[in-house]
Design an enzyme around this catalytic site. Structure first.
Site, PDB file in Angstrom:
ATOM      1  N   ASP A 282     -42.979 -12.173  53.008  1.00 24.40           N
ATOM      2  CA  ASP A 282     -43.146 -10.954  53.802  1.00 24.40           C
ATOM      3  C   ASP A 282     -43.469  -9.834  52.817  1.00 24.40           C
ATOM      4  OD1 ASP A 282     -42.974  -8.639  55.237  1.00 24.40           O
ATOM      5  OD2 ASP A 282     -40.901  -8.947  55.925  1.00 24.40           O
TER       6      ASP A 282
ATOM      7  N   ASN B 179     -54.706  -9.181  50.175  1.00 24.69           N
ATOM      8  CA  ASN B 179     -55.487  -9.230  51.403  1.00 24.69           C
ATOM      9  C   ASN B 179     -54.626  -9.003  52.641  1.00 24.69           C
ATOM     10  OD1 ASN B 179     -57.655 -10.353  53.317  1.00 24.69           O
ATOM     11  ND2 ASN B 179     -55.963 -11.777  53.568  1.00 24.69           N
TER      12      ASN B 179
ATOM     13  N   TYR C  98     -53.452   2.903  60.102  1.00 30.15           N
ATOM     14  CA  TYR C  98     -54.452   2.052  59.452  1.00 30.15           C
ATOM     15  C   TYR C  98     -55.367   2.886  58.550  1.00 30.15           C
ATOM     16  CZ  TYR C  98     -57.558  -1.984  58.954  1.00 30.15           C
ATOM     17  OH  TYR C  98     -58.290  -3.029  58.445  1.00 30.15           O
TER      18      TYR C  98
ATOM     19  N   LYS D 123     -55.197   2.574  54.481  1.00 28.91           N
ATOM     20  CA  LYS D 123     -56.387   2.015  53.821  1.00 28.91           C
ATOM     21  C   LYS D 123     -57.014   3.044  52.874  1.00 28.91           C
ATOM     22  CE  LYS D 123     -56.592  -2.213  55.480  1.00 28.91           C
ATOM     23  NZ  LYS D 123     -56.443  -3.374  54.576  1.00 28.91           N
TER      24      LYS D 123
END
Lengths: 275, 257
Positions: free
Chosen positions: A68, A95, A163, A167
């Site tokens: 995790d 990734n 997100y 990112k």
């Protein structure tokens, strides 16, 4: 040594998080084809077992470590077992990511929990993995870090906050890695994949087959393979802190979401000519 | 096999600006990867002709076909006949690398309009002319790879570099616009942003060079062949979905404030 020989990764060890499916699996298999042994880390054991089977079919070793990445202790244990098994880590491919909780909500509706889950999965997870792996790279005299960002790391998105923020955070995190470790032969770069439906018909439908992407199609998972091998290899020895976006041209225009770019009307030019 | 996708065997390439360090390294790398490679100069200067010929010799030494041409990259007629010759002699034109490299540095108040125009004509218009000429063979083949090489001056300013900065920023966004225009025709258009590289035309000054060695994140300049790797990737079948990108190979130089 010819330019293509520099792509070979024989004898190297790559840790791939999120290796159980999609892009992570495709990149793990490409790294293995280029000669790497693989440490496949992901939450779901059955999925990484499948990836491991494919790596071993190709004649490479693969260590399966259910992990995790939002849990620093789990990440540290994963890196320890990688070192115990292979003795080194040459390539770290961060990734794993995603986290859809709270996506599609305006800011005023996002809960603390949703915010932290999004940031932890996409940003903190990569930090934990780098923190655990970099000492081994330094001991070995170098390494390659490949982080996975997104077009949403470079541009905003409506009702898309955790997100985009995480990112974008990864991009500057990677630049700081480049600044910090360049002299010690660690190169850290980013991949920004465009729209990759991973053979999922619902996603193909949702993205309308990629008809708004300038190139007119969606990405295929296996297309990330050679790009990832390039970034993991000696062929990219002077690339550091940089982004390689594989996305069919969306970012080159991107005057509207998903890469739509209006065409400058030719008659407007004709009218200006007459005036 | 993933590595096979990088092979350029059976493909042909034209590299303009092959007398410069980066263009030359790109030409040799393309040939090493299996392509036949024609090379051309940026200007008709005698020393460029010598360098282009020696680059062609390296291509031949790798058992690849090719030729060297001395051209003025700003001349429409020169560029048109160069592209036609490359397509005819090599059989097709798969890859065009624009590594135009006419160095120029002056305080802007001393730049004459003629000098400004010459820098634009070679470094920016020259790339437009080459792309336009390559469109004919590439559009009829339904495939092609255009790779424009710029430097850090495309993205960051530099004292005495105003003309080069403007021209290279122009090439960078020409890349994005062309990528969109040809997105559905099988032609990809990308740029390589080369960092400070050994042998670069604008690096004549020893003092600047020493400072760069001290201040660059990795404390060293790039070797030209380190810029060429991405050119091979961009030229290959592996990069079919890559278009409109400026990929920096600059040792982290853009990472710092």
């Amino acid at each position: 040594m010819g330019v293509l020989d520099k792509l070979r990764l024989d004898g190297k060890v790559a840790v791939v998080t999120g290796a159980g499916r999609g892009l992570g699996r495709a990149m793990a298999l490409a790294l293995a084809e280029a000669g790497c042994d693989i440490v496949a880390a992901a939450r779901t054991r059955s999925q990484i077992d499948e990836t491991a089977g494919l790596v071993r079919d190709g004649g490479r070793r693969c260590l399966v470590v259910p992990t995790d990445i939002t849990d620093p202790a789990s990440v540290a244990a994963m890196v320890e077992s990688a070192i115990a098994e292979f003795g080194r880590i040459d390539i770290l491919l961060n990734n794993a990511g995603g986290a859809t909780e709270g996506m599609g909500k305006p800011v005023e509706e996002i809960t603390d929990q949703e915010w932290h889950t999004g940031i932890d999965t996409n940003l903190s997870g990569t930090f934990y993995c780098c923190r655990a792996a970099i000492p081994h790279m330094l001991r070995q005299g170098g390494g390659k870090i490949i982080n996975v960002t997104s077009g949403f790391g470079l541009r905003g998105g409506r009702d898309n906050f955790m997100y985009t923020s995480s990112k974008a955070g990864l991009i500057n995190f990677t630049r700081s890695l480049a600044m910090t470790y360049a002299e010690r032969n660690i190169q850290a770069n980013l991949i920004a994949p465009g729209l990759f439906p991973h053979d999922n018909p619902a996603m193909v439908e949702w993205w309308r087959g990629g008809k708004f992407v300038p190139m007119g199609r969606l990405g295929r998972d296996e297309e990330l393979g050679p790009l990832c091998v390039f970034l993991a290899s000696d062929l990219s020895s002077y690339m550091n802190g940089d982004i390689l976006a594989l996305e069919g041209g969306g970012l080159a225009g991107g005057h509207a979401p998903t890469g739509f770019a209006p065409v400058v009307p030719l008659e407007a030019d004709a009218r200006r000519g007459e005036a | 096999m993933v590595l096979d996708q990088f092979s350029l065997r059976g493909k042909t390439a034209l590299v303009i600006g092959a007398a410069g360090a980066v263009g030359r390294a790109a030409a040799v790398a393309l040939a090493e990867a299996g392509a036949d490679v024609a090379v051309a100069t940026t200007t008709r200067a005698a020393k460029e002709e010598v360098a282009a010929n020696s680059c062609a010799n390296e291509v031949w030494a790798l058992d690849r076909k090719g030729f060297a041409a001395s051209i003025d990259a700003a001349s429409e007629a020169d560029v048109q006949s160069l592209v036609e010759r490359a397509a005819a002699e090599l059989g097709r034109l798969d890859v065009l690398v624009n590594a135009h490299d006419l160095p120029f540095a002056k305080p802007i108040q001393e730049v004459s309009p003629d000098e400004w125009r010459r820098v634009m004509d070679v470094n920016l218009t020259g790339v437009f002319l080459a792309c336009r000429a390559a469109a004919a063979p590439m559009l009829s083949q339904g495939s092609g790879r255009i790779i424009n090489i710029v430097s850090l001056l495309a993205e960051r300013g530099m004292v005495n570099g105003s003309a080069l900065c403007a021209a290279q920023a122009g090439v960078m966004n020409l890349t994005r616009a062309l990528a969109l225009e040809w997105a559905r025709s099988g032609i990809t258009v990308n740029a390589v942003g080369a960092g400070w590289t050994e042998g670069m035309g604008i690096l004549a000054d020893e003092d600047s060079r020493r400072k760069l060695d001290r201040y660059l994140p990795g404390k060293r300049l790039a070797r030209p062949e380190e810029i060429a790797g991405i050119v091979v990737y961009m030229a290959s079948d592996a990069a079919e979905y890559l278009t409109g990108q400026v990929v920096w190979i600059e040792g982290g130089a853009l990472s710092h404030v």
